[in-house]
Design a protein around this motif. Sequence first.
Motif, PDB file in Angstrom:
ATOM      1  N   ALA A 191       0.805  -1.231   0.000  1.00 53.50           N
ATOM      2  CA  ALA A 191       0.000   0.000   0.000  1.00 53.50           C
ATOM      3  C   ALA A 191       0.837   1.281   0.000  1.00 53.50           C
ATOM      4  O   ALA A 191       0.410   2.283  -0.610  1.00 53.50           O
ATOM      5  N   PRO A 192       2.004   1.331   0.653  1.00 53.17           N
ATOM      6  CA  PRO A 192       2.778   2.579   0.604  1.00 53.17           C
ATOM      7  C   PRO A 192       3.245   2.958  -0.798  1.00 53.17           C
ATOM      8  O   PRO A 192       3.621   4.101  -1.030  1.00 53.17           O
ATOM      9  N   ARG A 193       3.226   1.999  -1.733  1.00 53.74           N
ATOM     10  CA  ARG A 193       3.687   2.290  -3.089  1.00 53.74           C
ATOM     11  C   ARG A 193       2.533   2.507  -4.061  1.00 53.74           C
ATOM     12  O   ARG A 193       2.737   2.568  -5.275  1.00 53.74           O
ATOM     13  N   LEU A 194       1.314   2.620  -3.545  1.00 53.56           N
ATOM     14  CA  LEU A 194       0.187   3.005  -4.395  1.00 53.56           C
ATOM     15  C   LEU A 194       0.193   4.525  -4.546  1.00 53.56           C
ATOM     16  O   LEU A 194       0.408   5.249  -3.576  1.00 53.56           O
ATOM     17  N   SER A 195      -0.039   5.004  -5.747  1.00 54.67           N
ATOM     18  CA  SER A 195      -0.137   6.450  -5.948  1.00 54.67           C
ATOM     19  C   SER A 195      -1.394   6.742  -6.758  1.00 54.67           C
ATOM     20  O   SER A 195      -2.033   5.841  -7.295  1.00 54.67           O
ATOM     21  N   PHE A 196      -1.731   8.025  -6.853  1.00 52.86           N
ATOM     22  CA  PHE A 196      -2.963   8.433  -7.514  1.00 52.86           C
ATOM     23  C   PHE A 196      -2.663   9.506  -8.555  1.00 52.86           C
ATOM     24  O   PHE A 196      -1.616  10.155  -8.514  1.00 52.86           O
TER      25      PHE A 196
END
Length: 392
Positions: free
Chosen positions: A288-293
């Motif tokens: 999750a820390p490497r999900l971006s938007f």
Amino acid sequence: MKSKPSNGAGPAPATTTTARVKRVDAPAEWEAAMRDAKLRDVEFTTLSGHELKPLYGPEDAQIDPERDLGLPGQFPYTRGVHPTMYRGRLWTMRQFAGFGSARQTNERFKFLLAHGQTGLSTAFDFPTLMGRDSDDELSLGEVGQVGVAISSLEDMETLMDGIPMGEVSTSMTINGPAPILLAFYIACGENQGVDPKHLRGTVQNDILKEFQAQHAWLVPPEPALRMITDVMGYCAERVPQWNTISISGYHIREAGSTAAQELAFTLANGMEYVRRGIAAGLDVDAFAPRLSFFFDSHLDFFEEIAKFRAARRIWARKMRDEFGAKDPRSWMVRFHTQTAGVSLTAQQPENNIVRTAFEALAAVLGGTQSLHTNSMDETLSLPTEKAVKIAL
């Protein structure tokens, strides 16, 4: 401010704005003044169609500042994901670029970096987006048209020739073939002598929004989602600084959604990716820390700022309270913003400079981590060097 002369003989007696305007103090007096006033014959709404009241006060906020706002860099991150925000580090200036051959785009990359750009953003042509080589018979007429043509590792090496991949972060707008293009990029970095652990960037890899808005996919949803979770797991272990997916509202907004719909679809897609990662056996705090938007910044200044702030608050609460993430980095919405392509005018392109500036300001006040500003001639063709330099 000068008054007009009352006649040819000389100026009229000086008056002040305060003297000319009747002061209205009490709410009842103000409401009466509004009822009696002649208003312009227009609809006072946001760009998304929400009615705007003629007056707002503290009672309209309806928030608990401690619960709903917090401090910058603290849950729920309404006011930004970093305590220092731009006093500590500016947003990444990441202009979208890609056309023709890998060599031509490499030259544009170097031009942008020489004029202050701090990260690369790669557009791929339609054959590449659809997983086809440039010499495929179905690629005829589309090669290099809306992005750069990449068919092999050799093409990727040409694209990144002379660019220090260990120092520059690269965003790649690629979805269906994302695992393949990422593999090319990792191999290219290794050939430059860069350990994959030091590569930084993002692969868009958001297939759900393709089915919803963009309409470029290779396989049905289930196998596409499986490839996404495979990339999440691989990068969590071997390319830890890489953002494995850019969950994209931009295309949804450009396809005609409102600001609220853009946010709703984007966050819902993101939550589905989280569910799939957990179902695949991954620890939520491992990926999750490497999900971006990736969001659109449109013309309605305050509505856009509110959208960005709401996105952070909603995501933080969902990740902590519904998905059980314990790492604060998993709670954060880190996002790239592009100014609204659909707001550009072809007839008077100089207007686009001003429109883009306001949209960029909304993104910055909304707390973006990365920003692309559209060029004034982008609605006509690939941007000229002069236009892209102004935008940058």
